[in-house]
Design a protein around this motif. Structure first.
Motif: not given
Lengths: 292, 121
Positions: A223-229, B46-50, B64-67, B115-120
């Protein structure tokens, strides 16, 4: 000639069986896909589903209870047990002459009347259900909040409840209130809980028992699949905790126990995590991270 | 209709439902998003974030900056929105005074592209 007929019959049988299976699975699939089965808490499960789930619960508890039960008369049910019951249980289960809180009246399945389960269930079953809780029923697990002795004291108290009249129960809580006034005021959780042995505590379970999993992505917890933190996978290899605190094992433990001390404006709340639980969580975070 | 035809029909119907309910993924990057992707590297993010979709970004200093579009908060202090992310990128310390993140050298437009890129992604 005869042989040929048998083969033909078998072929026919198998194709019909396959069709029936396909129709059943298509039926089950449509029930879910079209949202036919209602998850509303206004009404209960259908009788068939209810009976099935009830049976599953009884069998599951039965398969796991520890048959060795300590002598219940050896436990004090009048002091901390009564206080724990009033604080943690009465809001859903009521007591002789005391109704549950309004929120719990809206729960489905409805929490059981405590005197009924006290009469029907064995001490071993009561202990197991308090310690482990019951998934998707609203009954929480108390393993990470109460010590073994505290749970046995509660079982002893619950076994006494069906023998009390409304007046007797009221009198009991009344005399208890006088007693409580003399006790030094420390948070209840800290006053009672004695820590359990490390091998009984699981970091993965602790992360769920403090609801870390509703805000963070954590490997190994479905269930741990949310991005609050931020996600906690590979957390231990990142240089900073919450962007401020250098990542070390000890700092992780301290942060989990008291985030607002290190970052007052953080939206992560203090969850009163005890040190043994925080240490178990950190062990688990190391387990799910890449080895460095 | 014989049994075989019925099962065939049911099977095809099920596949049809399955396909119809699959969301469409993989829209190509717009020109703005492509700019943002480049800035992620040239401005040092990119040198500090994944970021899984940007193989060059595998830093383990920051989160990490995914999603990013699914994140509820920025740096644990600021409710996430495009506007707030742009403001945060322009001056992280205004929102989180003891953050380890330095103030990147970005124009407002560059912050918007990132921001545009990260939100995509």
């Amino acid at each position: 000639m005869t042989k040929k007929i048998i083969i033909k019959l078998n072929k026919r049988f198998y194709s019909i069986a396959a069709l029936v299976l396909l129709l059943i699975s298509a039926g089950a699939f449509s029930l879910v896909y079209f949202g036919v089965y209602n998850v509303s808490a206004l009404t209960g499960h259908t009788t068939l589903v209810y009976k099935f789930l009830e049976h599953a619960r009884i069998q599951a508890v039965d398969a796991r209870i520890d048959k060795k039960v300590p002598e219940l008369s050896g436990f004090d049910w009048k002091n901390s047990a009564l206080e724990n019951y009033q604080r943690h249980c009465i809001s859903c289960h009521g007591a002789p002459g005391v109704a549950p809180e309004p929120f719990s009246l809206g729960m489905m399945p409805p929490p059981s009347a405590i005197v009924r389960v006290a009469r029907q269930r064995s001490p071993a079953e009561l202990y197991w259900v308090i310690e482990n809780g019951i998934k998707m029923s609203g009954m929480p697990a108390w393993k990470y909040r109460l010590s073994k002795a505290e749970i046995w004291e509660l079982v002893a108290l619950i076994k006494v409840l069906p023998t009390l009249s409304k007046a007797q129960y009221a009198q009991l809580t009344e005399s208890h209130r006088d007693l409580e006034a003399n006790v030094t005021q420390t948070p209840l959780e800290k006053r009672f809980s004695q820590p359990r042995a490390r091998q009984e505590i699981s970091g993965r379970v602790a992360l769920q028992q403090y609801n870390c999993s509703s805000c963070h992505v954590i490997d190994g917890i479905a269930s741990a699949s949310y991005h609050v933190g931020p996600p906690l996978n590979n957390m231990v290899n990142r240089r900073y905790i919450a962007g401020t605190l250098p990542t070390t094992r000890e700092n992780l433990v301290k942060w989990i126990m008291n985030p607002t001390q290190y970052k007052p404006q953080s939206l992560m709340p203090d969850l009163n995590v005890t040190r043994p639980h925080a240490e178990a969580m950190v062990d688990y975070l190391y387990e799910i991270s890449d080895a460095r | 209709m014989n049994n075989k035809n019925i099962s065939k029909a049911v099977f095809i119907a099920l596949i049809g439902i399955g396909l119809a309910s699959t969301p469409s993924y993989g829209r190509a990057l717009t020109a703005f998003e492509k700019d943002g992707k480049k800035l992620m590297i040239t401005k040092g993010c990119s040198s500090c974030h994944q970021l899984t979709k940007l193989p060059a970004a595998k830093g383990l200093v920051g989160p990490p900056l995914d999603n990013m579009a699914a994140q509820n908060y920025i740096a644990g202090v600021l409710p996430n929105s495009r506007e707030n992310l742009i403001q945060f990128l322009l001056n992280p310390q205004a929102f989180h005074p003891d953050t380890a993140m330095p103030t990147p050298n970005l124009s407002k437009q560059e912050a918007q592209r990132i921001t545009d890129y990260l939100w995509k992604e």
